[in-house]
Scaffold this motif. Structure first.
Motif, PDB file in Angstrom:
ATOM      1  N   ARG A 256       0.845  -1.208   0.000  1.00  9.87           N
ATOM      2  CA  ARG A 256       0.000   0.000   0.000  1.00  9.87           C
ATOM      3  C   ARG A 256       0.880   1.258   0.000  1.00  9.87           C
ATOM      4  NH1 ARG A 256      -2.972  -3.091   3.651  1.00  9.87           N
ATOM      5  NH2 ARG A 256      -2.035  -1.970   5.399  1.00  9.87           N
ATOM      6  N   PHE A 257       1.947   1.227   0.798  1.00  8.26           N
ATOM      7  CA  PHE A 257       2.868   2.365   0.855  1.00  8.26           C
ATOM      8  C   PHE A 257       3.465   2.632  -0.525  1.00  8.26           C
ATOM      9  CE2 PHE A 257       7.302   3.755   1.229  1.00  8.26           C
ATOM     10  CZ  PHE A 257       7.125   4.979   1.856  1.00  8.26           C
ATOM     11  N   TYR A 258       3.950   1.596  -1.197  1.00 11.66           N
ATOM     12  CA  TYR A 258       4.551   1.753  -2.521  1.00 11.66           C
ATOM     13  C   TYR A 258       3.525   2.238  -3.544  1.00 11.66           C
ATOM     14  CZ  TYR A 258       8.448  -0.751  -0.418  1.00 11.66           C
ATOM     15  OH  TYR A 258       9.479  -1.133   0.404  1.00 11.66           O
ATOM     16  N   GLU A 259       2.318   1.719  -3.463  1.00 15.10           N
ATOM     17  CA  GLU A 259       1.270   2.150  -4.386  1.00 15.10           C
ATOM     18  C   GLU A 259       0.947   3.632  -4.194  1.00 15.10           C
ATOM     19  OE1 GLU A 259      -1.725  -0.797  -3.582  1.00 15.10           O
ATOM     20  OE2 GLU A 259      -0.587  -2.338  -4.685  1.00 15.10           O
ATOM     21  N   ARG A 260       0.923   4.100  -2.951  1.00 15.21           N
ATOM     22  CA  ARG A 260       0.705   5.528  -2.700  1.00 15.21           C
ATOM     23  C   ARG A 260       1.849   6.371  -3.276  1.00 15.21           C
ATOM     24  NH1 ARG A 260      -1.082   3.497   2.250  1.00 15.21           N
ATOM     25  NH2 ARG A 260       0.847   4.113   3.272  1.00 15.21           N
ATOM     26  N   ALA A 261       3.021   5.779  -3.419  1.00 20.28           N
ATOM     27  CA  ALA A 261       4.180   6.489  -3.988  1.00 20.28           C
ATOM     28  C   ALA A 261       4.242   6.363  -5.510  1.00 20.28           C
ATOM     29  CB  ALA A 261       5.466   5.951  -3.364  1.00 20.28           C
ATOM     30  N   GLY A 262       3.203   5.809  -6.114  1.00 16.82           N
ATOM     31  CA  GLY A 262       3.135   5.739  -7.571  1.00 16.82           C
ATOM     32  C   GLY A 262       3.660   4.462  -8.192  1.00 16.82           C
ATOM     33  N   PHE A 263       4.058   3.504  -7.379  1.00 15.51           N
ATOM     34  CA  PHE A 263       4.529   2.217  -7.901  1.00 15.51           C
ATOM     35  C   PHE A 263       3.326   1.316  -8.170  1.00 15.51           C
ATOM     36  CE2 PHE A 263       8.288   3.811  -5.869  1.00 15.51           C
ATOM     37  CZ  PHE A 263       9.339   3.308  -6.599  1.00 15.51           C
ATOM     38  N   ARG A 264       3.470   0.448  -9.177  1.00 10.71           N
ATOM     39  CA  ARG A 264       2.429  -0.515  -9.510  1.00 10.71           C
ATOM     40  C   ARG A 264       3.075  -1.882  -9.739  1.00 10.71           C
ATOM     41  NH1 ARG A 264       0.007   2.783  -7.419  1.00 10.71           N
ATOM     42  NH2 ARG A 264      -1.347   4.334  -8.334  1.00 10.71           N
ATOM     43  N   PHE A 265       2.357  -2.923  -9.351  1.00  9.24           N
ATOM     44  CA  PHE A 265       2.802  -4.292  -9.626  1.00  9.24           C
ATOM     45  C   PHE A 265       2.916  -4.442 -11.136  1.00  9.24           C
ATOM     46  CE2 PHE A 265       1.214  -8.802 -10.269  1.00  9.24           C
ATOM     47  CZ  PHE A 265       2.456  -9.379 -10.095  1.00  9.24           C
ATOM     48  N   ASP A 266       4.087  -4.880 -11.602  1.00 11.64           N
ATOM     49  CA  ASP A 266       4.302  -4.970 -13.055  1.00 11.64           C
ATOM     50  C   ASP A 266       4.096  -6.381 -13.606  1.00 11.64           C
ATOM     51  OD1 ASP A 266       6.631  -6.416 -12.491  1.00 11.64           O
ATOM     52  OD2 ASP A 266       7.994  -4.948 -13.380  1.00 11.64           O
ATOM     53  N   GLY A 267       3.591  -7.293 -12.786  1.00  9.25           N
ATOM     54  CA  GLY A 267       3.305  -8.649 -13.239  1.00  9.25           C
ATOM     55  C   GLY A 267       4.447  -9.633 -13.024  1.00  9.25           C
ATOM     56  N   THR A 268       5.586  -9.163 -12.560  1.00 11.09           N
ATOM     57  CA  THR A 268       6.747 -10.030 -12.372  1.00 11.09           C
ATOM     58  C   THR A 268       6.759 -10.584 -10.960  1.00 11.09           C
ATOM     59  OG1 THR A 268       7.972  -8.655 -13.943  1.00 11.09           O
ATOM     60  CG2 THR A 268       9.261 -10.177 -12.577  1.00 11.09           C
ATOM     61  N   ARG A 269       6.948 -11.880 -10.873  1.00 17.94           N
ATOM     62  CA  ARG A 269       6.980 -12.576  -9.588  1.00 17.94           C
ATOM     63  C   ARG A 269       8.270 -13.389  -9.494  1.00 17.94           C
ATOM     64  NH1 ARG A 269       1.824 -12.787  -7.322  1.00 17.94           N
ATOM     65  NH2 ARG A 269       0.193 -12.109  -8.732  1.00 17.94           N
ATOM     66  N   ALA A 270       8.698 -13.620  -8.274  1.00 21.34           N
ATOM     67  CA  ALA A 270       9.869 -14.470  -8.032  1.00 21.34           C
ATOM     68  C   ALA A 270       9.694 -15.130  -6.678  1.00 21.34           C
ATOM     69  CB  ALA A 270      11.153 -13.639  -8.057  1.00 21.34           C
ATOM     70  N   ASP A 271      10.427 -16.192  -6.475  1.00 24.26           N
ATOM     71  CA  ASP A 271      10.426 -16.862  -5.180  1.00 24.26           C
ATOM     72  C   ASP A 271      11.790 -16.689  -4.544  1.00 24.26           C
ATOM     73  OD1 ASP A 271       7.787 -17.932  -5.062  1.00 24.26           O
ATOM     74  OD2 ASP A 271       8.361 -19.378  -6.592  1.00 24.26           O
ATOM     75  N   TRP A 272      11.795 -16.242  -3.317  1.00 24.66           N
ATOM     76  CA  TRP A 272      13.014 -16.059  -2.541  1.00 24.66           C
ATOM     77  C   TRP A 272      13.157 -17.279  -1.631  1.00 24.66           C
ATOM     78  CZ3 TRP A 272      12.962 -13.102   2.573  1.00 24.66           C
ATOM     79  CH2 TRP A 272      14.253 -13.055   3.129  1.00 24.66           C
TER      80      TRP A 272
END
Length: 175
Positions: free
Chosen positions: A139-155
């Protein structure tokens, strides 16, 4: 105004930054990362590693947010490390605020400074990775203008796979 200033991190800040990082991980990732991994984190080990690697890459910018007494947050920015990154892509590698300062504007102050520095460094876009289940951070990142770009990874953490998602924004975009 939250009374914070953002400046370049120095070697003298390492202990404070390590404390913020370790306490931040333990607060933010409880239930998302194996407890045994979080229990194994220590300020001393983090500070030792950070002392050895600090300023190793001149393209990486470490910044701290401080009030009139203490360092209360830390962020780090550099070239995007992803295989599919374009030349003008930057990445926020980390942004942490002391748990007691969450919700005070310290994170926003750091984020604004990192975005401004990304522009000054010539980055056209910015990415960051976040644990998929970390709703507060997302939510914090989204308020800063970031959007999920569809890329996922497993750590991989111990015997667990922790899902992460990548967020991106254009540096010049308004929120």
């Amino acid at each position: 105004m939250n009374g914070l200033t953002v400046r370049d991190m120095t070697v003298r800040d390492i202990r404070a930054v390590s404390t913020i990082r370790v306490t931040g991980w333990k607060a933010a990732y409880s239930g998302l990362v194996p407890t045994s991994y979080l229990d194994g984190l220590s300020v001393e080990a983090d500070a030792e590693w950070r002392t050895k690697t600090f300023a190793a890459d001149p393209l990486v910018q470490n910044v701290v947010a401080e009030d009139d007494r203490d360092v209360v947050g830390w962020g780090v920015l550099g070239p995007c490390r992803d295989d599919d990154a374009e030349n003008e892509a930057g990445e926020i590698y980390a942004l942490y605020v002391a748990p007691a300062r969450i919700g005070t504007g310290a994170g926003r102050t750091l984020m604004d400074a990192l975005i401004a520095r990304a522009g000054e460094a010539g980055f056209a876009t910015l990415t960051l990775w976040v644990i998929a289940g970390n709703r507060r951070a997302r939510r914090f990142y989204e308020r800063a203008g970031f959007r999920f770009d569809g890329t996922r990874a497993d750590w991989p953490v111990e015997d667990t796979s922790v899902p992460e998602v990548r967020y991106a924004r254009t540096v010049a975009d308004p929120r």
